[in-house]
Design an enzyme around this catalytic site. Structure first.
Site, mmCIF file in Angstrom:
data_model
loop_
_atom_site.group_PDB
_atom_site.id
_atom_site.type_symbol
_atom_site.label_atom_id
_atom_site.label_comp_id
_atom_site.label_asym_id
_atom_site.label_seq_id
_atom_site.Cartn_x
_atom_site.Cartn_y
_atom_site.Cartn_z
ATOM 1 N N ASN A 210 0.798 -1.178 -0.065
ATOM 2 C CA ASN A 210 0.041 -0.082 0.093
ATOM 3 C C ASN A 210 0.895 1.148 0.033
ATOM 4 O O ASN A 210 2.204 1.286 -0.025
ATOM 5 C CB ASN A 210 -1.069 -0.098 1.126
ATOM 6 C CG ASN A 210 -0.065 -0.082 2.521
ATOM 7 O OD1 ASN A 210 0.488 0.766 2.858
ATOM 8 N ND2 ASN A 210 -0.442 -1.282 3.271
ATOM 9 N N ASP A 279 -3.953 -6.138 5.292
ATOM 10 C CA ASP A 279 -4.961 -7.108 5.814
ATOM 11 C C ASP A 279 -4.985 -8.680 5.516
ATOM 12 O O ASP A 279 -5.181 -9.502 6.027
ATOM 13 C CB ASP A 279 -6.393 -6.617 5.711
ATOM 14 C CG ASP A 279 -6.514 -5.272 6.440
ATOM 15 O OD1 ASP A 279 -5.849 -5.171 7.426
ATOM 16 O OD2 ASP A 279 -7.464 -4.377 5.982
ATOM 17 N N LYS A 289 8.678 -17.372 -10.505
ATOM 18 C CA LYS A 289 7.784 -16.272 -11.224
ATOM 19 C C LYS A 289 6.665 -16.707 -11.716
ATOM 20 O O LYS A 289 6.879 -17.678 -12.929
ATOM 21 C CB LYS A 289 8.680 -15.460 -12.130
ATOM 22 C CG LYS A 289 8.258 -14.122 -12.672
ATOM 23 C CD LYS A 289 8.759 -13.532 -13.641
ATOM 24 C CE LYS A 289 8.189 -12.418 -14.576
ATOM 25 N NZ LYS A 289 8.552 -12.165 -15.785
ATOM 26 N N PHE A 324 -4.230 2.896 15.257
ATOM 27 C CA PHE A 324 -4.685 4.050 14.446
ATOM 28 C C PHE A 324 -5.911 3.581 13.513
ATOM 29 O O PHE A 324 -5.984 2.363 13.303
ATOM 30 C CB PHE A 324 -3.561 4.289 13.406
ATOM 31 C CG PHE A 324 -2.638 5.361 13.855
ATOM 32 C CD1 PHE A 324 -2.465 6.673 13.499
ATOM 33 C CD2 PHE A 324 -1.736 5.156 14.844
ATOM 34 C CE1 PHE A 324 -1.757 7.694 14.048
ATOM 35 C CE2 PHE A 324 -0.945 6.059 15.568
ATOM 36 C CZ PHE A 324 -0.823 7.217 15.024
ATOM 37 N N LYS A 342 -10.996 -4.084 19.496
ATOM 38 C CA LYS A 342 -9.246 -4.794 19.630
ATOM 39 C C LYS A 342 -8.817 -4.571 21.074
ATOM 40 O O LYS A 342 -7.451 -4.747 21.315
ATOM 41 C CB LYS A 342 -8.244 -3.896 18.678
ATOM 42 C CG LYS A 342 -8.707 -4.066 16.925
ATOM 43 C CD LYS A 342 -7.658 -3.691 16.245
ATOM 44 C CE LYS A 342 -8.145 -3.817 14.737
ATOM 45 N NZ LYS A 342 -6.952 -3.566 13.900
HETATM 46 N N1 CTP Z 1 -3.001 -3.404 12.329
HETATM 47 C C1 CTP Z 1 -2.216 -4.270 12.908
HETATM 48 N N2 CTP Z 1 -2.100 -5.749 12.230
HETATM 49 C C2 CTP Z 1 -2.658 -5.827 10.995
HETATM 50 C C3 CTP Z 1 -4.025 -5.087 10.549
HETATM 51 C C4 CTP Z 1 -4.165 -3.585 11.353
HETATM 52 O O1 CTP Z 1 -1.508 -4.081 13.855
HETATM 53 N N3 CTP Z 1 -2.837 -7.122 10.795
HETATM 54 C C5 CTP Z 1 -3.215 -2.247 13.260
HETATM 55 C C6 CTP Z 1 -2.677 -0.776 12.128
HETATM 56 O O2 CTP Z 1 -1.542 -0.786 12.599
HETATM 57 C C7 CTP Z 1 -3.701 -0.126 12.922
HETATM 58 C C8 CTP Z 1 -4.982 -0.558 13.092
HETATM 59 O O3 CTP Z 1 -4.690 -1.777 13.430
HETATM 60 O O4 CTP Z 1 -3.125 0.648 14.158
HETATM 61 C C9 CTP Z 1 -5.939 -0.537 11.855
HETATM 62 O O5 CTP Z 1 -6.845 -1.149 12.114
HETATM 63 P P1 CTP Z 1 -7.405 -2.056 10.910
HETATM 64 O O6 CTP Z 1 -8.593 -2.809 11.359
HETATM 65 O O7 CTP Z 1 -6.460 -2.423 9.976
HETATM 66 O O8 CTP Z 1 -8.120 -1.008 10.094
HETATM 67 P P2 CTP Z 1 -8.711 -0.773 8.698
HETATM 68 O O9 CTP Z 1 -7.939 -1.729 7.805
HETATM 69 O O10 CTP Z 1 -8.643 0.636 8.364
HETATM 70 O O11 CTP Z 1 -10.085 -1.237 9.116
HETATM 71 P P3 CTP Z 1 -11.345 -1.521 8.294
HETATM 72 O O12 CTP Z 1 -11.163 -2.748 7.652
HETATM 73 O O13 CTP Z 1 -12.432 -1.583 9.518
HETATM 74 O O14 CTP Z 1 -11.721 -0.253 7.488
#
Ligand code: CTP
Length: 402
Positions: A210, A279, A289, A324, A342
């Site tokens: 990202n 995620d 590859k 965050f 969380k």
């Molecule tokens: N985070 C983490 N490990 C993951 C995913 C997220 O530690 N595998 C942490 C990020 O560092 C941040 C927070 O979780 O502090 C963000 O939460 P997240 O649920 O990932 O937010 P979004 O992806 O924005 O959630 P949503 O799917 O609800 O939009």
């Protein structure tokens, strides 16, 4: 908080094109009611005149160690004792080398040895000179000698090069000085911070990632270090220089970030999950590859990554855990939901739907929630905002402990 109110700042200016910015720096320091006395090296006077600095600081400018008139007015030892802080901006490669080696060939380097005050330097030089091994060795020596290093910044240089070596802007220097003089509410606190993106391999040459720049996490690490914390930054791949005096480990994938976090979380007082952790990751990583086929479509099966933040927040001896949330709507609702779901102690939410703030931008604004309070941190550059957030965390953990 203005920690520079009535503070006596001895500003050393050395030779370099950034010396012209020192005039504005004096103005910015006077605006926050600091008392400024300027010392200039011979090199500095080739770029800017003592008269300018005298007019702006309202005090005589010292330029020579062997000037009987100046010594009669305020001798070099008296000047060294007068200072609450010594700030050298710009600090040339030559001056850094003199300080690191304890040479005292001119007034400024003599004052450095003679002062009991904290010392901060703002390096300014060509990017190649900054990266040169002797300069980096000198910087490490100065850090060991408790000198604070402000910057340098990245960007276009007067010589036409692009890279690290620009003197920080006067306002940034004042902000750094504020945190240097700020009380150290995080002394003896261990803080682990994740930052940047993660990369999830698809095959040996491709990955999913990202646009996170890592700027906010790096700024938080630096701010926490300046408020006295022992900081471990665990960073995904990004183009930033590791913050000074912060233990930094770079990782690639979410799994690596999780493992490194868990290896280092014991005895941590605070964990800040600032990384934009992917995620999902590909279910399998192809050993070779992947070749295109005749089909016009292809898909990759993904599987969820473990949530690092939630894992830390549910450890038996969990640190004060800060997450965050990047949202585009219903910020409060989603942030509070994340806080609760969380098991966090604090969540910092930003609205990524607004152009010019958050992801990749220089500035950000945050709404910060705890289970029983909320705080608005207005739009500001990420360095300043990071200091505000760290200060808020410090208040919360000190309340917790009382
Ligand atoms: N985070 C983490 N490990 C993951 C995913 C997220 O530690 N595998 C942490 C990020 O560092 C941040 C927070 O979780 O502090 C963000 O939460 P997240 O649920 O990932 O937010 P979004 O992806 O924005 O959630 P949503 O799917 O609800 O939009």
């Amino acid at each position: 908080m203005n920690y520079l109110q009535n503070k006596k700042i001895l500003l050393g200016i050395t030779g370099g094109i950034a010396a012209y910015k020192a005039a504005d720096l004096v103005r910015k320091l006077k605006e926050v009611n600091a008392d400024v006395r300027v010392v200039m090296t011979a090199g500095a006077m080739a770029f800017i005149t003592p008269l300018t600095l005298q007019a702006l600081s309202g005090n005589p400018v010292a330029t020579s160690l062997l000037d009987t008139d100046a010594e009669a007015a305020m001798g070099h030892i008296e000047l060294a004792k007068w200072a609450d802080v010594v700030l050298i901006a710009p600090a040339s490669a030559n001056t850094l080398a003199c300080l690191a080696n304890g040479l005292a060939g001119d007034l400024l380097s003599t004052l450095y040895l003679a002062t009991p005050a904290p010392v901060a330097v703002c390096p300014a030089m060509n990017q190649q000179m900054w990266a040169a091994k002797p300069t980096q060795r000198n910087i490490q020596t100065l850090i060991k000698d408790d000198v604070s290093i402000f910057g340098p910044g990245l960007g276009a240089q007067a010589c036409g090069d692009i890279g690290a070596g620009r003197m920080l802007e006067p306002l940034e220097i004042v902000a750094h000085l504020q945190s240097l003089l700020a009380p150290k509410p995080l002394l003896n606190k261990k803080i682990v911070i994740t930052a940047g993106p993660t990369q999830e391999s698809i095959d040996p040459v491709r990955y999913i990632s990202n646009h996170s720049s890592g700027k906010m996490g790096y700024a938080l690490a630096q701010a926490a270090q300046q408020l006295g914390a022992d900081v471990h930054l665990i960073s995904g791949p990004c183009a930033l220089t590791a913050p000074h005096a912060v233990h930094t480990t770079t990782v690639t994938s979410a799994d690596e970030m999780l493992a490194t976090t868990l290896e280092n979380i014991d005895n941590a007082d605070v964990f800040i999950g600032c990384a934009a952790v992917a995620d999902y990751k590909p279910q399998t990583v192809a050993a070779q590859k992947i070749k295109k086929t005749a089909q016009s479509e292809m898909s990759i099966a993904l599987t969820r990554n473990q949530d690092i933040l939630a894992t830390v927040a549910n450890l038996p001896n969990k640190p004060f855990t800060v997450g965050f949330a990047a949202e585009t709507q219903d910020i409060e609702h989603y942030a509070l939901d994340k806080l609760q779901r969380k098991n966090l102690d604090m969540i910092a939410a930003n609205n990524v739907a607004i152009a010019g703030q958050g992801f990749g931008a220089e500035q950000n604004a945050l709404m910060v929630y705890t289970p029983n309070s909320q705080h608005e941190l207005a739009l500001n550059d990420k360095t300043r905002l990071a200091t505000d957030l760290i200060q808020l965390i410090a208040e919360q953990i000190n309340q917790h402990n009382n």
